[in-house]
Design an enzyme around this catalytic site. Structure first.
Site, PDB file in Angstrom:
ATOM      1  N   CYS A  46       0.816  -1.219   0.000  1.00 62.45           N
ATOM      2  CA  CYS A  46       0.000   0.000   0.000  1.00 62.45           C
ATOM      3  C   CYS A  46       0.854   1.275   0.000  1.00 62.45           C
ATOM      4  CB  CYS A  46      -0.946  -0.003   1.187  1.00 62.45           C
ATOM      5  SG  CYS A  46      -1.843  -1.558   1.333  1.00 62.45           S
ATOM      6  N   HIS A  57      -3.764   6.725   2.164  1.00 60.43           N
ATOM      7  CA  HIS A  57      -4.108   5.401   1.640  1.00 60.43           C
ATOM      8  C   HIS A  57      -5.489   5.029   2.185  1.00 60.43           C
ATOM      9  CE1 HIS A  57      -4.302   1.219   0.931  1.00 60.43           C
ATOM     10  NE2 HIS A  57      -3.932   0.840   2.138  1.00 60.43           N
ATOM     11  N   ASN A 109     -10.354  -1.104  -0.148  1.00 61.11           N
ATOM     12  CA  ASN A 109      -8.917  -0.879  -0.033  1.00 61.11           C
ATOM     13  C   ASN A 109      -8.237  -1.503  -1.253  1.00 61.11           C
ATOM     14  OD1 ASN A 109      -6.172  -1.269   0.518  1.00 61.11           O
ATOM     15  ND2 ASN A 109      -6.491  -1.609   2.695  1.00 61.11           N
TER      16      ASN A 109
HETATM   17  C1  COA Z   1      -9.933  -5.603  10.598  1.00 56.53           C
HETATM   18  C2  COA Z   1     -10.579  -4.779  11.705  1.00 56.53           C
HETATM   19  C3  COA Z   1     -11.704  -3.937  11.124  1.00 56.53           C
HETATM   20  C4  COA Z   1     -11.157  -5.748  12.731  1.00 56.53           C
HETATM   21  O1  COA Z   1     -11.668  -5.009  13.808  1.00 56.53           O
HETATM   22  P1  COA Z   1     -11.289  -5.433  15.286  1.00 56.53           P
HETATM   23  O2  COA Z   1     -12.022  -4.548  16.188  1.00 56.53           O
HETATM   24  O3  COA Z   1      -9.808  -5.493  15.412  1.00 56.53           O
HETATM   25  O4  COA Z   1     -11.886  -6.900  15.311  1.00 56.53           O
HETATM   26  P2  COA Z   1     -11.509  -8.085  16.254  1.00 56.53           P
HETATM   27  O5  COA Z   1     -10.863  -9.142  15.427  1.00 56.53           O
HETATM   28  O6  COA Z   1     -10.807  -7.642  17.517  1.00 56.53           O
HETATM   29  O7  COA Z   1     -12.940  -8.546  16.655  1.00 56.53           O
HETATM   30  C5  COA Z   1     -13.832  -7.702  17.414  1.00 56.53           C
HETATM   31  C6  COA Z   1     -15.189  -8.332  17.402  1.00 56.53           C
HETATM   32  O8  COA Z   1     -15.742  -8.246  16.072  1.00 56.53           O
HETATM   33  C7  COA Z   1     -16.042  -9.566  15.587  1.00 56.53           C
HETATM   34  N1  COA Z   1     -15.709  -9.600  14.180  1.00 56.53           N
HETATM   35  C8  COA Z   1     -14.512  -9.801  13.589  1.00 56.53           C
HETATM   36  N2  COA Z   1     -14.631  -9.751  12.259  1.00 56.53           N
HETATM   37  C9  COA Z   1     -15.928  -9.507  12.004  1.00 56.53           C
HETATM   38  C10 COA Z   1     -16.662  -9.328  10.830  1.00 56.53           C
HETATM   39  N3  COA Z   1     -16.094  -9.373   9.618  1.00 56.53           N
HETATM   40  N4  COA Z   1     -17.978  -9.076  10.938  1.00 56.53           N
HETATM   41  C11 COA Z   1     -18.588  -9.011  12.131  1.00 56.53           C
HETATM   42  N5  COA Z   1     -17.938  -9.169  13.297  1.00 56.53           N
HETATM   43  C12 COA Z   1     -16.619  -9.412  13.231  1.00 56.53           C
HETATM   44  C13 COA Z   1     -15.179 -10.493  16.405  1.00 56.53           C
HETATM   45  O9  COA Z   1     -15.755 -11.772  16.463  1.00 56.53           O
HETATM   46  C14 COA Z   1     -15.175  -9.803  17.753  1.00 56.53           C
HETATM   47  O10 COA Z   1     -16.407 -10.084  18.409  1.00 56.53           O
HETATM   48  P3  COA Z   1     -16.483 -10.238  20.046  1.00 56.53           P
HETATM   49  O11 COA Z   1     -16.098  -8.864  20.540  1.00 56.53           O
HETATM   50  O12 COA Z   1     -17.896 -10.600  20.257  1.00 56.53           O
HETATM   51  O13 COA Z   1     -15.476 -11.277  20.367  1.00 56.53           O
HETATM   52  C15 COA Z   1      -9.554  -3.854  12.408  1.00 56.53           C
HETATM   53  O14 COA Z   1      -8.602  -4.615  13.115  1.00 56.53           O
HETATM   54  C16 COA Z   1      -8.858  -2.964  11.475  1.00 56.53           C
HETATM   55  O15 COA Z   1      -9.445  -2.054  10.923  1.00 56.53           O
HETATM   56  N6  COA Z   1      -7.516  -3.134  11.282  1.00 56.53           N
HETATM   57  C17 COA Z   1      -6.752  -2.407  10.332  1.00 56.53           C
HETATM   58  C18 COA Z   1      -6.961  -3.061   9.029  1.00 56.53           C
HETATM   59  C19 COA Z   1      -6.502  -2.261   7.863  1.00 56.53           C
HETATM   60  O16 COA Z   1      -6.809  -1.127   7.719  1.00 56.53           O
HETATM   61  N7  COA Z   1      -5.741  -2.903   7.018  1.00 56.53           N
HETATM   62  C20 COA Z   1      -5.290  -2.330   5.842  1.00 56.53           C
HETATM   63  C21 COA Z   1      -3.887  -1.895   6.030  1.00 56.53           C
HETATM   64  S1  COA Z   1      -3.178  -1.683   4.474  1.00 56.53           S
END
Ligand code: COA
Length: 344
Positions: A124, A269, A300
């Site tokens: 990215c 980005h 993305n």
């Molecule tokens: C990917 C992302 C959105 C996930 O969010 P998060 O808050 O870290 O999610 P977690 O894995 O900790 O899970 C939190 C909760 O959401 C749930 N969850 C995870 N993925 C899910 C989905 N796709 N849909 C619904 N619920 C989801 C989990 O089960 C968890 O539930 P619980 O609290 O009941 O246990 C977040 O980590 C993020 O934005 N990271 C950066 C990613 C990014 O920008 N990448 C590109 C870089 S180039």
């Protein structure tokens, strides 16, 4: 005998972006379609990422074809002839033919088959890396105009049953023509990496062990060939992007001698809308500065996201030609690149 002296190359005093163009695939994938693959909800995807839909490429929308479309628009806006292009840099992580570089295929289709042409892999941050190289080539005297393309077909590397990535990625291409300028149009590019976090976004396994190398054993210790996908440990990526990238963005402003209130656009980005919002706060960006939010409809698209978002802001009139824009790319590696640029 006096020692012969090498005459150094001399280039333009400054460089700037002369034209920008994008290509968005025809097929729209709304969140409702993603919900058929993973246990999630439209509301969760919108609030966690800001994404409402993304574009996925069809069979005819190859990395080459999307790039040619985007580059054609950038060249037209720059008002140059393809024969004037003295370099083609293609940033991508989703072109599956390693040799020859896709840049050479694109060069041929664009009508500049003798230009130096090569690919770079910086995820990215690839667009910013390419921009830095192009600026150096122009000011160093090895090219007059350089085409920088960011292009991805991330749908090919998406495991649609992976809850942490299935909703994020999209496909597309964005391109700019960089060329000589009488005034500075690209500030110092602040770039770097945090290789200690190289595994937080990664391809599940290498091509040789995944597919068909004779007697290959894959990551699971099996012999069955299978297609790799992207895996991401979302939370460390989120924390790094929010805390460290705001500092990098500030360094790019400081290096350019520009303050946040002088910006006509902030084009980060398009990783995740929450990361963008957190960076706005950390940078104390005035509300008057328009912010790229192309991720809502595009997802993305990694290396393509900044030029695609730039094109959209200029098309919608949110930003104007001649405005100063702060761009910052960051992603798998982890790698980053940020700079202040003048919009074409
Ligand atoms: C990917 C992302 C959105 C996930 O969010 P998060 O808050 O870290 O999610 P977690 O894995 O900790 O899970 C939190 C909760 O959401 C749930 N969850 C995870 N993925 C899910 C989905 N796709 N849909 C619904 N619920 C989801 C989990 O089960 C968890 O539930 P619980 O609290 O009941 O246990 C977040 O980590 C993020 O934005 N990271 C950066 C990613 C990014 O920008 N990448 C590109 C870089 S180039």
């Amino acid at each position: 005998m006096t020692a012969a002296q090498i005459r150094p190359a001399t280039g333009a005093a400054f460089s700037r972006i002369h034209g920008v163009g994008g290509y968005r695939p025809v097929r729209v994938i709304p969140n409702s379609e993603v919900l058929g693959w993973i246990d999630s909800s439209d509301e969760w995807i919108r609030t966690r990422s800001g994404i409402t839909e993304r574009r996925w490429a069809g069979p005819d929308e190859s990395v080459t074809e999307m790039s040619v479309q985007a580059a054609g628009k950038a060249i037209a806006q720059a008002g140059i002839d393809p024969g004037q292009i003295g370099g083609i840099i293609v940033a991508t992580v989703s072109h599956f033919k390693q040799t020859p570089a896709v840049a050479t295929e694109i060069a041929l289709k664009l009508g500049c088959p003798t230009a130096p042409a090569f690919d770079i892999s910086a995820a990215c941050a690839g667009f910013g890396y390419g921009l830095n190289l192009a600026d150096g080539m122009i000011r160093g005297g090895s090219a007059e105009y350089v085409l920088v393309i960011g292009v991805e077909r991330l749908s090919d590397l998406t495991d649609i049953h992976d809850r942490s990535t299935a909703f994020i990625f999209g496909d597309g291409a964005g391109a700019v023509v960089v060329g000589p300028s009488d005034t500075p149009g690209i500030g110092k590019v602040i770039w770097g990496s945090d290789a200690t976090q190289k595994d937080v976004i990664t391809q599940t396994e290498a091509w040789d062990t995944a597919l068909g190398k004779p007697d290959a054993i894959n990551g699971a210790g099996e012999q069955a060939p299978h297609w790799p996908a992207l895996r991401m440990d979302g939370q460390p990526v989120f924390r790094w992007a929010v805390w460290e990238m705001a500092k990098v963005a500030q360094q790019a402003l400081d290096a350019a001698g520009v303050t946040a209130d002088q910006l006509g656009a902030f084009i980060p980005h398009q990783a995740n809308m929450r990361i963008t919002d957190a960076m706005i706060k950390a940078l104390k960006l005035p509300e008057s500065v328009p912010v790229a939010r192309d991720i809502a409809e595009t997802g993305n698209t990694s290396a393509a996201s900044i030029p695609l978002a730039m094109e959209r802001m200029l098309q919608t009139g949110e930003a104007k030609s001649g405005d100063l824009a702060l761009i910052i790319g960051f992603g798998a590696g982890l790698v980053y690149a940020a700079a202040v640029v003048t919009l074409p």
